[in-house]
Design a protein around this motif. Structure first.
Motif, short mmCIF file in Angstrom:
data_model
loop_
_atom_site.label_atom_id
_atom_site.label_comp_id
_atom_site.label_asym_id
_atom_site.label_seq_id
_atom_site.Cartn_x
_atom_site.Cartn_y
_atom_site.Cartn_z
N PRO A 97 10.22 -0.41 11.55
CA PRO A 97 9.42 -0.38 10.33
C PRO A 97 10.13 -0.95 9.10
O PRO A 97 9.50 -1.61 8.27
N GLU A 98 11.44 -0.69 8.96
CA GLU A 98 12.18 -1.23 7.81
C GLU A 98 12.20 -2.75 7.83
O GLU A 98 11.94 -3.40 6.81
N GLY A 137 7.42 12.57 15.69
CA GLY A 137 8.65 12.02 16.25
C GLY A 137 8.87 10.54 16.03
O GLY A 137 9.82 9.97 16.56
N LEU A 138 8.00 9.90 15.26
CA LEU A 138 8.15 8.47 15.01
C LEU A 138 8.46 8.20 13.55
O LEU A 138 8.08 8.96 12.66
N ARG A 139 9.15 7.12 13.30
CA ARG A 139 9.32 6.57 11.96
C ARG A 139 8.38 5.37 11.91
O ARG A 139 8.44 4.49 12.77
N ARG A 186 8.84 3.35 15.46
CA ARG A 186 10.00 3.54 16.33
C ARG A 186 10.29 5.04 16.43
O ARG A 186 9.96 5.80 15.53
N ILE A 187 10.95 5.45 17.48
CA ILE A 187 11.39 6.84 17.61
C ILE A 187 12.43 7.07 16.52
O ILE A 187 13.29 6.23 16.26
N LYS A 188 12.34 8.26 15.86
CA LYS A 188 13.28 8.60 14.77
C LYS A 188 14.69 8.65 15.26
O LYS A 188 14.99 8.97 16.36
#
Length: 139
Positions: A95-96, A119-121, A137-139
């Motif tokens: 995401p970033e 549990g996701l970002r 994405r998974i954190k």
């Protein structure tokens, strides 16, 4: 399958499961956004159509005019956003990184990268057609 050379009939016959067709005002502009922000790849791009891939997933872009006899065309709003109510989730995209590229591409960051309770970002990025692209994405 060779998406660069497959004919329309063979491509159509190969589709299975759930399909995604996005109606857009400008196919080439949407391709540029998807390639720049998410690293997707376009095949057989024209002003009317493109086959898009994201990893091993495939979907299609169609310009509005290709839907001249389709019942959905009359439901498209004259003013954006047109994609309200759909989230296109991209589980293999940071995401970033996507938000940084989206800013450079002139897209709207609806929500910056955020840790979610499931549990996701993830982030929410709106393209010029109003579709919500959600890199996760998974954190």
């Amino acid at each position: 399958m060779d998406y660069e050379t497959v004919g329309a009939e063979d491509f159509g016959a190969s589709l299975r499961g759930i399909g995604l067709n996005l109606l857009v005002r400008d196919v080439r502009a949407q391709i540029a956004f998807l390639e720049t922000v998410f690293g997707m790849q376009a095949f057989q791009p024209t002003t009317d159509f493109a086959i898009m891939t994201y990893g091993d997933q495939v979907f299609q872009l169609h310009v509005d005019g290709t839907y001249h006899s389709n019942p959905l065309l009359g439901l498209l709003p004259e003013n954006p956003p047109r994609g309200a109510g759909i989230e296109i989730r991209l589980y293999d995209t940071d995401p970033e990184e996507a938000c940084a590229r989206a800013k450079d591409a002139g897209a709207t960051i609806l929500q910056s990268p955020t840790d979610k309770p499931h549990g996701l970002r993830e982030a929410y990025i709106l393209c010029e057609n109003g579709y919500a692209w959600v890199p996760s994405r998974i954190k």
